[in-house]
Design a protein around this motif. Structure first.
Motif, mmCIF file in Angstrom:
data_model
loop_
_atom_site.group_PDB
_atom_site.id
_atom_site.type_symbol
_atom_site.label_atom_id
_atom_site.label_comp_id
_atom_site.label_asym_id
_atom_site.label_seq_id
_atom_site.Cartn_x
_atom_site.Cartn_y
_atom_site.Cartn_z
ATOM 1 N N ALA A 64 36.661 34.801 34.863
ATOM 2 C CA ALA A 64 37.941 34.819 33.681
ATOM 3 C C ALA A 64 38.205 33.504 32.546
ATOM 4 O O ALA A 64 38.142 33.959 31.663
ATOM 5 N N VAL A 103 42.799 40.102 33.334
ATOM 6 C CA VAL A 103 41.374 39.970 33.466
ATOM 7 C C VAL A 103 40.491 39.087 34.634
ATOM 8 O O VAL A 103 40.516 39.459 35.432
ATOM 9 N N GLU A 104 41.890 38.150 34.989
ATOM 10 C CA GLU A 104 41.728 37.170 36.054
ATOM 11 C C GLU A 104 42.117 37.527 37.440
ATOM 12 O O GLU A 104 40.760 37.842 37.878
ATOM 13 N N TRP A 105 42.503 38.656 37.648
ATOM 14 C CA TRP A 105 43.522 38.952 38.312
ATOM 15 C C TRP A 105 42.085 40.556 39.044
ATOM 16 O O TRP A 105 41.588 40.814 39.924
ATOM 17 N N LEU A 106 41.401 41.139 37.506
ATOM 18 C CA LEU A 106 40.380 42.058 37.905
ATOM 19 C C LEU A 106 38.394 41.562 38.348
ATOM 20 O O LEU A 106 38.121 41.104 39.388
ATOM 21 N N PHE A 107 38.631 39.279 38.035
ATOM 22 C CA PHE A 107 38.219 39.220 38.687
ATOM 23 C C PHE A 107 38.731 38.267 40.128
ATOM 24 O O PHE A 107 37.254 38.494 41.039
ATOM 25 N N ALA A 108 40.040 38.580 40.553
ATOM 26 C CA ALA A 108 39.568 37.872 41.684
ATOM 27 C C ALA A 108 39.544 39.390 42.216
ATOM 28 O O ALA A 108 39.410 39.063 43.929
ATOM 29 N N PHE A 149 43.215 31.531 36.093
ATOM 30 C CA PHE A 149 42.245 31.236 37.309
ATOM 31 C C PHE A 149 40.730 32.290 37.641
ATOM 32 O O PHE A 149 41.464 32.565 36.936
ATOM 33 N N GLU A 150 40.134 31.939 38.448
ATOM 34 C CA GLU A 150 38.719 32.526 38.916
ATOM 35 C C GLU A 150 38.024 32.310 37.706
ATOM 36 O O GLU A 150 37.604 32.801 36.416
ATOM 37 N N PHE A 157 44.986 31.794 45.833
ATOM 38 C CA PHE A 157 43.998 31.973 47.091
ATOM 39 C C PHE A 157 44.278 30.308 47.432
ATOM 40 O O PHE A 157 43.352 29.961 48.581
#
Lengths: 218, 218
Positions: free
Chosen positions: A74, B98-103, A70-71, A56
């Protein structure tokens, strides 16, 4: 052995300083006493490599060896796996820290982010959309206030959930949104008087101040 | 052995049916083939026991034995630990899921939730606040569109991250917000044609339809 590099912007304008989300990660790293480096990417011109790490075009991201994450949620979850100072080790405590980590982002910041943006941009104009967001945040704050009136930290002991929740509430407090929520204000004060927060905050401010000096020179 | 009970509302009005967040959990449970029970709490009168399980008075929550978990992201992460059908088992794949879950929650739904609420309430009035949220969502969709144009699923193989991201985008699509985003629309279609989604959706619709019949009788 963790090999940690935190990437943030090389510079940001004055208003977000002290609130850029790399602070959440610095804070966790300081709480855990984990060694780390800080790297920078241009705030102005975000290239393909930046988007490869953070799709993003935002910051922060963390690399741990050849893993890039990232995030902020996470990243904090990953760091929780590295240190008992950030995440309880029993399954109930861990589960509580994880659910509150999500709650900080998805039940509170989901309401507070548009609210703070409206405040910041001065579009706090009483329109139906603004009123909806006001009411949404008020309701969420009412519930979190009831929780924080009953406990010192969200998951039994201090954890990454408190880093996220207090950082989210700190932004609301900046715009006066916690005036009627004494337990939430006390919680933010309790969290932000921790030495690790003070160090993380000072380091972020120094990072961007150094960028100003470099800009003056060039 | 997991001992799973999913709690949702006993009834909701027509508009959110098919979109209540218990669907995310039903979907994951169906993907994994994990047995579970469904329990109900009153939509109208939310008591102290409800708030003890879900401090914001929302649904769903999941109990696994004596562990009670709220926040759909936290529940999906827990289920990911129970089944390789929901979460890659290698550390890189797991980290990506996990990072895409948060994203999905924090980079996309944070923009799409106020946007869909404004659409739903008809407060889509062109005011500065509405325009800010429109622009915020447009920017986030642009970035997720670029990602989805390049991959079938977010973390290599189908995972809980796809359940969350496609469910978030599905709500945007409901209000026509994906018209200019073909890869995102194709992704939503790809995800929602999975048998586990169809089963979860039908079960949620049947759950609330049964509540209508009970109301008629009483």
């Amino acid at each position: 052995m963790a090999d940690l590099t935190l990437t943030t912007f090389d510079w940001v304008p004055e208003p977000p300083r002290g609130f850029v989300r790399d602070l959440r990660i610095r804070w966790a790293l300081e709480e855990a006493g984990l060694p780390y480096r800080v790297a920078s990417v241009p705030f102005g011109d975000r290239n393909a490599d930046h988007f490869a790490h953070q799709p993003f075009g935002q910051v922060p991201w963390l690399t741990d060896g050849d893993l890039s994450i990232f995030e902020s949620g996470a990243i904090l979850l990953h760091l929780g796996g590295l240190s008992a100072a950030l995440m309880p080790r029993d399954s109930r405590g861990r589960s509580e820290a994880v659910e509150w980590l999500f709650a900080a982002l998805n039940s509170v910041e989901m309401a507070s982010l548009p609210w703070t943006m409206f405040k910041f941009m001065g579009t706090d104009d009483g329109s139906p959309a603004v009123k909806f967001v006001d009411d949404f945040l008020t309701l969420r704050l009412k519930h979190i206030e009831a929780v924080l009136a009953q406990r010192e930290w969200l998951a039994g002991s201090f954890s990454v959930a408190d880093i996220l929740m207090s950082d989210v509430l700190r932004v609301v407090d900046r715009f006066g949104g916690l005036a009627a929520h004494p337990a939430s204000r006390a919680y933010v004060a309790r969290a932000t008087t921790r030495p690790a927060f003070a160090k993380a905050h000072a380091d972020q401010m120094a990072h961007f101040a150094a960028a100003d000096k470099n800009r003056e020179k060039s």
